[in-house]
Motif scaffolding. Structure first.
Motif, PDB file in Angstrom:
ATOM      1  N   UNK A   1       0.865  -1.189   0.000  1.00 50.53           N
ATOM      2  CA  UNK A   1       0.000   0.000   0.000  1.00 50.53           C
ATOM      3  C   UNK A   1       0.895   1.230   0.000  1.00 50.53           C
TER       4      UNK A   1
ATOM      5  N   UNK B   1      -2.184   2.676  -6.171  1.00 49.02           N
ATOM      6  CA  UNK B   1      -2.259   2.891  -4.721  1.00 49.02           C
ATOM      7  C   UNK B   1      -1.949   1.604  -3.964  1.00 49.02           C
ATOM      8  N   UNK B   2      -2.608   0.530  -4.368  1.00 47.06           N
ATOM      9  CA  UNK B   2      -2.530  -0.700  -3.574  1.00 47.06           C
ATOM     10  C   UNK B   2      -2.455  -1.925  -4.467  1.00 47.06           C
TER      11      UNK B   2
ATOM     12  N   UNK C   1      -8.925  -7.260   0.327  1.00 42.85           N
ATOM     13  CA  UNK C   1      -9.241  -5.876  -0.070  1.00 42.85           C
ATOM     14  C   UNK C   1     -10.422  -5.329   0.738  1.00 42.85           C
TER      15      UNK C   1
ATOM     16  N   UNK D   1      -9.137  -4.568   4.174  1.00 45.05           N
ATOM     17  CA  UNK D   1      -8.177  -3.463   4.122  1.00 45.05           C
ATOM     18  C   UNK D   1      -8.938  -2.128   4.075  1.00 45.05           C
ATOM     19  N   UNK D   2     -10.031  -2.093   3.290  1.00 49.55           N
ATOM     20  CA  UNK D   2     -10.762  -0.826   3.120  1.00 49.55           C
ATOM     21  C   UNK D   2     -11.525  -0.402   4.364  1.00 49.55           C
ATOM     22  N   UNK D   3     -11.793  -1.346   5.276  1.00 56.22           N
ATOM     23  CA  UNK D   3     -12.579  -1.003   6.464  1.00 56.22           C
ATOM     24  C   UNK D   3     -11.789  -1.090   7.771  1.00 56.22           C
ATOM     25  N   UNK D   4     -10.610  -1.751   7.768  1.00 49.25           N
ATOM     26  CA  UNK D   4      -9.878  -1.970   9.019  1.00 49.25           C
ATOM     27  C   UNK D   4      -8.477  -1.355   9.035  1.00 49.25           C
ATOM     28  N   UNK D   5      -7.864  -1.170   7.871  1.00 48.72           N
ATOM     29  CA  UNK D   5      -6.487  -0.665   7.865  1.00 48.72           C
ATOM     30  C   UNK D   5      -6.514   0.864   7.942  1.00 48.72           C
ATOM     31  N   UNK D   6      -5.716   1.450   8.848  1.00 43.18           N
ATOM     32  CA  UNK D   6      -5.802   2.903   9.087  1.00 43.18           C
ATOM     33  C   UNK D   6      -5.078   3.754   8.037  1.00 43.18           C
ATOM     34  N   UNK D   7      -5.771   3.901   6.895  1.00 42.80           N
ATOM     35  CA  UNK D   7      -5.332   4.818   5.833  1.00 42.80           C
ATOM     36  C   UNK D   7      -6.439   5.838   5.628  1.00 42.80           C
ATOM     37  N   UNK D   8      -6.061   7.052   5.260  1.00 39.39           N
ATOM     38  CA  UNK D   8      -7.050   8.094   4.960  1.00 39.39           C
ATOM     39  C   UNK D   8      -6.619   8.848   3.706  1.00 39.39           C
ATOM     40  N   UNK D   9      -7.620   9.087   2.809  1.00 36.19           N
ATOM     41  CA  UNK D   9      -7.341   9.777   1.544  1.00 36.19           C
ATOM     42  C   UNK D   9      -7.810  11.234   1.632  1.00 36.19           C
TER      43      UNK D   9
ATOM     44  N   UNK E   1     -15.840   7.957   4.104  1.00 40.10           N
ATOM     45  CA  UNK E   1     -15.964   6.502   4.042  1.00 40.10           C
ATOM     46  C   UNK E   1     -17.286   6.160   3.362  1.00 40.10           C
TER      47      UNK E   1
ATOM     48  N   UNK F   1      -7.713  -1.736  16.676  1.00 40.38           N
ATOM     49  CA  UNK F   1      -9.053  -1.169  16.763  1.00 40.38           C
ATOM     50  C   UNK F   1      -9.682  -1.565  18.095  1.00 40.38           C
TER      51      UNK F   1
ATOM     52  N   UNK G   1     -11.835   4.799   8.147  1.00 44.27           N
ATOM     53  CA  UNK G   1     -10.687   4.699   7.243  1.00 44.27           C
ATOM     54  C   UNK G   1     -11.141   4.700   5.784  1.00 44.27           C
ATOM     55  N   UNK G   2     -10.257   5.166   4.904  1.00 44.97           N
ATOM     56  CA  UNK G   2     -10.614   5.296   3.482  1.00 44.97           C
ATOM     57  C   UNK G   2      -9.480   4.876   2.553  1.00 44.97           C
ATOM     58  N   UNK G   3      -8.699   3.878   2.966  1.00 46.68           N
ATOM     59  CA  UNK G   3      -7.594   3.435   2.104  1.00 46.68           C
ATOM     60  C   UNK G   3      -8.048   2.513   0.996  1.00 46.68           C
TER      61      UNK G   3
END
Lengths: 174, 84
Positions: free
Chosen positions: A99, A110-111, A131, A134-142, A155, B62, B81-83
């Motif tokens: 990522x 991106x990923x 995937x 990753x979209x709901x649990x991994x701490x990334x922000x756009x 979100x 979390x 989160x929004x990755x």
């Protein structure tokens, strides 16, 4: 073989897939590699569906760049937990998750999620599972930069729904 | 009890703070109580109380609002989160 990387640099999906397929630890058992690559869109999420017919929409809302922020330490831990869960659900022979973070232009990768298994069913399912989580649990922000200014991406409820369906009995039959 | 608190994304911008070390009052036992205590210190911390659908983490995992704090914990507050 398990590879989890959070990095600013770009990646080569072909190289990563080939590494999974040729992994000596898998002893030639890899029969399938399924992969997913996410890209930076040039239009906001809500506008993307309106682009079509072979032409790129000309809109003042077009995105100039996107910056990805993350939570160093927790990000790697969260991705490891998601991959561990996938490995418990399906007979996997290798997983690669890369990522990117930092400032990215439209069209940039991106990923990458790539999953190796003996057969396609487990590879497809585990790739989608990773995937979705990753979209709901991994701490990334756009954060999107547009001509009107910068804004944090909201979100999507659809992402929560996509992750929730994996809890349904029978869905993970692979 | 001493805890490190991290803020991310839109919340970090709204608070103009990425990280702080705090010693909350004795009656603060859970993440939800810590959030209320942090938000109530002064008007500039109000976004902590008003951000909808706030997510939180305890020691980089979390956590639910009723999770119990431990001395030396690293707590994080952030929007969904929004990755990917």
């Amino acid at each position: 073989m398990r590879t989890i990387r959070v990095q600013e640099a770009d990646f080569d999906a072909g190289v990563e897939q080939a590494a999974l397929a040729a992994d000596p630890e898998a002893l030639g058992a890899v029969g399938a590699v399924a992969s997913f690559v996410g890209y930076v869109r040039g239009v906001p999420a809500g506008e993307a569906g309106k682009v079509g017919g072979g032409g790129m929409a000309v809109s003042p809302e077009n995105i100039a760049a996107m910056t990805l922020e993350h939570y160093p330490g927790m990000t790697e831990a969260a991705l490891t937990e998601i991959v561990t869960e996938a490995e418990a659900r399906w007979p996997l022979l290798g997983v690669t998750v890369i990522h990117r973070v930092g400032r990215l232009s439209p069209g940039a990768q991106i990923v990458l999620v790539a999953v190796a298994s003996a057969h396609r069913g487990a590879a497809f399912a585990a790739c989608e599972f990773i995937m979705d989580f990753l979209k709901t649990r991994a701490p990334f922000w756009k954060r999107e930069e547009t001509p009107q200014g910068a804004r944090w991406v909201d979100a999507r409820e659809a992402d929560d729904a996509a992750a929730a369906r994996w809890a349904q009995p029978g869905h993970d039959a692979g | 009890m001493r805890v490190t608190v991290l803020y991310f994304a839109s919340l970090r911008e709204a608070l103009d703070c990425a990280r702080e070390e705090v010693t909350p009052s004795e009656d603060v036992r859970t993440l939800a109580e810590l959030r209320s205590w942090l938000a109530g210190r002064a008007p500039r911390w109000a976004p902590l109380a008003t951000l909808p659908n706030m997510k939180m983490a305890l020691n980089q995992a979390m956590a639910r609002p009723d999770a119990l704090l431990v001395d030396g914990a690293e707590v994080a507050f952030f929007p969904p989160v929004t990755g990917g």
